[in-house]
Scaffold this motif. Structure first.
Motif, PDB file in Angstrom:
ATOM      1  N   MET A   1       0.917  -1.249   0.061  1.00  0.00           N
ATOM      2  CA  MET A   1      -0.209  -0.026  -0.173  1.00  0.00           C
ATOM      3  C   MET A   1       1.004   1.497   0.079  1.00  0.00           C
ATOM      4  O   MET A   1       1.879   1.235   0.777  1.00  0.00           O
ATOM      5  N   LYS A   2       0.429   2.264  -0.626  1.00  0.00           N
ATOM      6  CA  LYS A   2       1.293   3.434  -0.843  1.00  0.00           C
ATOM      7  C   LYS A   2       0.450   4.420   0.105  1.00  0.00           C
ATOM      8  O   LYS A   2      -0.613   4.269   0.604  1.00  0.00           O
ATOM      9  N   HIS A   3       1.106   5.390   0.423  1.00  0.00           N
ATOM     10  CA  HIS A   3       0.988   6.448   1.303  1.00  0.00           C
ATOM     11  C   HIS A   3       1.110   7.706   0.961  1.00  0.00           C
ATOM     12  O   HIS A   3       2.394   8.234   0.539  1.00  0.00           O
ATOM     13  N   LEU A   4      -0.090   8.450   0.772  1.00  0.00           N
ATOM     14  CA  LEU A   4      -0.075   9.739   0.191  1.00  0.00           C
ATOM     15  C   LEU A   4      -0.745  10.901   1.285  1.00  0.00           C
ATOM     16  O   LEU A   4      -1.678  10.484   1.603  1.00  0.00           O
ATOM     17  N   THR A   5      -0.118  12.016   1.091  1.00  0.00           N
ATOM     18  CA  THR A   5      -0.763  13.202   2.104  1.00  0.00           C
ATOM     19  C   THR A   5      -2.015  13.312   1.340  1.00  0.00           C
ATOM     20  O   THR A   5      -2.461  13.076   0.105  1.00  0.00           O
ATOM     21  N   PRO A   6      -2.936  14.123   1.910  1.00  0.00           N
ATOM     22  CA  PRO A   6      -4.236  14.213   1.436  1.00  0.00           C
ATOM     23  C   PRO A   6      -4.169  15.289   0.126  1.00  0.00           C
ATOM     24  O   PRO A   6      -4.769  14.831  -0.860  1.00  0.00           O
ATOM     25  N   THR A   7      -3.409  16.221   0.071  1.00  0.00           N
ATOM     26  CA  THR A   7      -3.178  17.020  -1.264  1.00  0.00           C
ATOM     27  C   THR A   7      -2.497  16.073  -2.344  1.00  0.00           C
ATOM     28  O   THR A   7      -3.097  16.185  -3.653  1.00  0.00           O
ATOM     29  N   GLU A   8      -1.613  15.144  -2.354  1.00  0.00           N
ATOM     30  CA  GLU A   8      -1.197  14.202  -3.068  1.00  0.00           C
ATOM     31  C   GLU A   8      -2.218  13.089  -3.795  1.00  0.00           C
ATOM     32  O   GLU A   8      -2.213  12.940  -4.887  1.00  0.00           O
ATOM     33  N   SER A   9      -2.899  12.771  -2.356  1.00  0.00           N
ATOM     34  CA  SER A   9      -4.306  11.713  -2.834  1.00  0.00           C
ATOM     35  C   SER A   9      -5.245  12.736  -3.924  1.00  0.00           C
ATOM     36  O   SER A   9      -5.626  11.908  -4.779  1.00  0.00           O
ATOM     37  N   ALA A  11      -4.446  15.182  -5.850  1.00  0.00           N
ATOM     38  CA  ALA A  11      -3.979  15.215  -7.284  1.00  0.00           C
ATOM     39  C   ALA A  11      -4.109  13.886  -7.956  1.00  0.00           C
ATOM     40  O   ALA A  11      -4.322  13.797  -9.176  1.00  0.00           O
ATOM     41  N   PHE A  12      -3.798  12.618  -7.268  1.00  0.00           N
ATOM     42  CA  PHE A  12      -3.989  11.256  -7.769  1.00  0.00           C
ATOM     43  C   PHE A  12      -5.271  11.059  -8.296  1.00  0.00           C
ATOM     44  O   PHE A  12      -5.509  10.804  -9.599  1.00  0.00           O
ATOM     45  N   LEU A  13      -6.419  11.325  -7.561  1.00  0.00           N
ATOM     46  CA  LEU A  13      -7.696  11.243  -7.924  1.00  0.00           C
ATOM     47  C   LEU A  13      -8.093  11.833  -9.189  1.00  0.00           C
ATOM     48  O   LEU A  13      -8.772  11.512 -10.126  1.00  0.00           O
ATOM     49  N   GLN A  14      -7.588  13.259  -9.184  1.00  0.00           N
ATOM     50  CA  GLN A  14      -7.752  13.928 -10.256  1.00  0.00           C
ATOM     51  C   GLN A  14      -7.169  13.565 -11.878  1.00  0.00           C
ATOM     52  O   GLN A  14      -7.827  13.594 -12.810  1.00  0.00           O
ATOM     53  N   ALA A  15      -5.943  12.829 -11.672  1.00  0.00           N
ATOM     54  CA  ALA A  15      -5.155  12.271 -12.685  1.00  0.00           C
ATOM     55  C   ALA A  15      -5.549  10.871 -13.147  1.00  0.00           C
ATOM     56  O   ALA A  15      -5.402  10.537 -14.137  1.00  0.00           O
ATOM     57  N   HIS A  16      -6.485  10.434 -12.021  1.00  0.00           N
ATOM     58  CA  HIS A  16      -6.929   9.031 -12.338  1.00  0.00           C
ATOM     59  C   HIS A  16      -8.311   8.822 -12.293  1.00  0.00           C
ATOM     60  O   HIS A  16      -8.738   8.297 -10.860  1.00  0.00           O
ATOM     61  N   PRO A  17      -9.199   9.292 -12.978  1.00  0.00           N
ATOM     62  CA  PRO A  17     -10.620   9.161 -12.650  1.00  0.00           C
ATOM     63  C   PRO A  17     -11.123   7.790 -12.622  1.00  0.00           C
ATOM     64  O   PRO A  17     -12.433   7.768 -12.290  1.00  0.00           O
ATOM     65  N   GLU A  18     -10.585   6.711 -12.996  1.00  0.00           N
ATOM     66  CA  GLU A  18     -11.022   5.545 -12.844  1.00  0.00           C
ATOM     67  C   GLU A  18     -10.688   4.901 -11.246  1.00  0.00           C
ATOM     68  O   GLU A  18     -11.281   3.705 -11.238  1.00  0.00           O
TER      69      GLU A  18
END
Length: 131
Positions: A1-9, A11-18
């Motif tokens: 499991m990766k761990h991302l900050t809320p801001t990074e998460s 950004a990830f969600l915006q870049a990966h709509p799937e």
């Protein structure tokens, strides 16, 4: 499991709509404390039992993910710790692309045991809504 900050998460969600964004908190937390728009609620455990049913949880997430064990899953709870055993259960079931939102929705408790003052989704000014 990766761990991302809320801001990074975010950004990830915006870049990966799937990606499937999953809130593992109890229903009362989800409804009354607030949650990000579009997040799917699948509780790791509920009141009053307060005991996880890993098989039920995994089955519900698998349904929400359309059975795709490779679909990116972003998991969030109150402070980023409940997602750890929930993520472990998902990994044991074959999910292989999991992200834990560090500090969760409300963040770590400060010296006065209050949340939302140090870190977390809301603290970082990310989108959220409340019932």
């Amino acid at each position: 499991m990766k761990h991302l900050t809320p801001t990074e998460s975010h950004a990830f969600l915006q870049a990966h709509p799937e990606a499937l964004f999953v809130d593992v908190r109890m229903e009362l937390e989800y409804l009354y404390v607030g949650h990000p728009p579009g997040i799917v609620h699948v509780a790791w455990y509920e009141y009053p039992e307060m005991q996880p049913d890993a098989d039920r949880f995994v089955a519900q997430v698998k349904r929400e993910a359309g059975g795709d064990l490779h679909r990116p899953l972003v998991l969030m709870c109150r402070s980023g710790t409940r997602t750890l055993p929930a993520g472990a259960a998902l990994e044991a079931a074959g999910f292989d692309n999991l992200i834990n939102v560090l500090h969760g929705f409300e963040g770590d408790a400060d010296a006065n045991f209050q949340r939302g003052r140090l870190n977390g989704w809301r603290h970082d000014g990310l989108p959220w809504e409340q019932m």
